[in-house]
Scaffold this motif. Sequence first.
Motif, mmCIF file in Angstrom:
data_model
loop_
_atom_site.group_PDB
_atom_site.id
_atom_site.type_symbol
_atom_site.label_atom_id
_atom_site.label_comp_id
_atom_site.label_asym_id
_atom_site.label_seq_id
_atom_site.Cartn_x
_atom_site.Cartn_y
_atom_site.Cartn_z
ATOM 1 N N LEU A 116 36.027 38.879 40.689
ATOM 2 C CA LEU A 116 35.008 37.914 41.109
ATOM 3 C C LEU A 116 35.516 37.065 42.269
ATOM 4 O O LEU A 116 34.792 36.843 43.250
ATOM 5 C CB LEU A 116 34.610 37.019 39.931
ATOM 6 C CG LEU A 116 33.621 35.903 40.252
ATOM 7 C CD1 LEU A 116 32.293 36.481 40.727
ATOM 8 C CD2 LEU A 116 33.428 35.012 39.040
ATOM 9 N N ALA A 117 36.758 36.612 42.180
ATOM 10 C CA ALA A 117 37.332 35.816 43.272
ATOM 11 C C ALA A 117 37.371 36.637 44.555
ATOM 12 O O ALA A 117 37.075 36.120 45.649
ATOM 13 C CB ALA A 117 38.736 35.340 42.893
ATOM 14 N N GLU A 135 35.318 39.078 45.378
ATOM 15 C CA GLU A 135 33.937 39.173 45.867
ATOM 16 C C GLU A 135 33.531 37.905 46.608
ATOM 17 O O GLU A 135 32.944 37.961 47.686
ATOM 18 C CB GLU A 135 32.966 39.413 44.708
ATOM 19 C CG GLU A 135 32.931 40.818 44.199
ATOM 20 C CD GLU A 135 32.224 41.780 45.139
ATOM 21 O OE1 GLU A 135 31.538 41.352 46.094
ATOM 22 O OE2 GLU A 135 32.374 42.988 44.922
ATOM 23 N N VAL A 136 33.844 36.765 46.015
ATOM 24 C CA VAL A 136 33.473 35.487 46.622
ATOM 25 C C VAL A 136 34.171 35.316 47.970
ATOM 26 O O VAL A 136 33.543 34.959 48.977
ATOM 27 C CB VAL A 136 33.813 34.313 45.668
ATOM 28 C CG1 VAL A 136 33.686 32.978 46.372
ATOM 29 C CG2 VAL A 136 32.920 34.363 44.441
ATOM 30 N N ILE A 137 35.472 35.596 48.012
ATOM 31 C CA ILE A 137 36.227 35.444 49.257
ATOM 32 C C ILE A 137 35.733 36.431 50.308
ATOM 33 O O ILE A 137 35.546 36.072 51.471
ATOM 34 C CB ILE A 137 37.738 35.623 48.984
ATOM 35 C CG1 ILE A 137 38.259 34.448 48.158
ATOM 36 C CG2 ILE A 137 38.522 35.763 50.278
ATOM 37 C CD1 ILE A 137 39.658 34.642 47.613
ATOM 38 N N SER A 138 35.516 37.682 49.905
ATOM 39 C CA SER A 138 35.075 38.703 50.844
ATOM 40 C C SER A 138 33.729 38.355 51.463
ATOM 41 O O SER A 138 33.529 38.507 52.667
ATOM 42 C CB SER A 138 34.995 40.059 50.141
ATOM 43 O OG SER A 138 34.541 41.050 51.014
ATOM 44 N N VAL A 165 39.927 42.979 47.693
ATOM 45 C CA VAL A 165 40.507 41.649 47.907
ATOM 46 C C VAL A 165 41.018 41.094 46.578
ATOM 47 O O VAL A 165 42.119 40.540 46.506
ATOM 48 C CB VAL A 165 39.479 40.697 48.559
ATOM 49 C CG1 VAL A 165 40.026 39.286 48.662
ATOM 50 C CG2 VAL A 165 39.059 41.214 49.922
ATOM 51 N N GLY A 166 40.227 41.266 45.518
ATOM 52 C CA GLY A 166 40.653 40.811 44.200
ATOM 53 C C GLY A 166 41.907 41.517 43.722
ATOM 54 O O GLY A 166 42.790 40.897 43.121
ATOM 55 N N LEU A 167 42.003 42.813 43.995
ATOM 56 C CA LEU A 167 43.192 43.568 43.603
ATOM 57 C C LEU A 167 44.418 43.087 44.362
ATOM 58 O O LEU A 167 45.507 42.978 43.796
ATOM 59 C CB LEU A 167 42.964 45.061 43.838
ATOM 60 C CG LEU A 167 44.041 46.005 43.326
ATOM 61 C CD1 LEU A 167 44.198 45.884 41.816
ATOM 62 C CD2 LEU A 167 43.707 47.432 43.700
#
Length: 126
Positions: free
Chosen positions: A13-14, A16-19, A31-33
């Motif tokens: 989720l983080a 997704e939000v950052i991307s 990005v989360g990975l």
Amino acid sequence: MISTLAIILSFQLAGEVISRALALPLPGPVVGLILLLLTCILRPSVAALIRSTALGLLQHLSLFFVPAGVGIVAHWELLREHGAGLALALMGSTALAIAVGAWVFAAVARWTGSTDPDARKDQGDA
């Protein structure tokens, strides 16, 4: 197990939000990975905490391909119409990726001065 799944999904989720917020060219799960990997490197306790759940997910990884199979069946007509082009594109891009990977490997080996260990043995025998 639920808490460790919540940790893994929180990183997704983080990501997704950052991307989306930064309009990154990377998908949110990637990005989360990356964030999860950095966290595991900086805090090994997190890696130890999620290890058993992550291994359980990896054991059942084949289940994640079921939605892709359903998508193929759902778009069968489109695949029939453009299947030859898709197959050609997949084979061409795979061959290109292998060639570029080999070229980069050879360039880095030249740049770092690395040699084939077998070649050194042959030179030592002479």
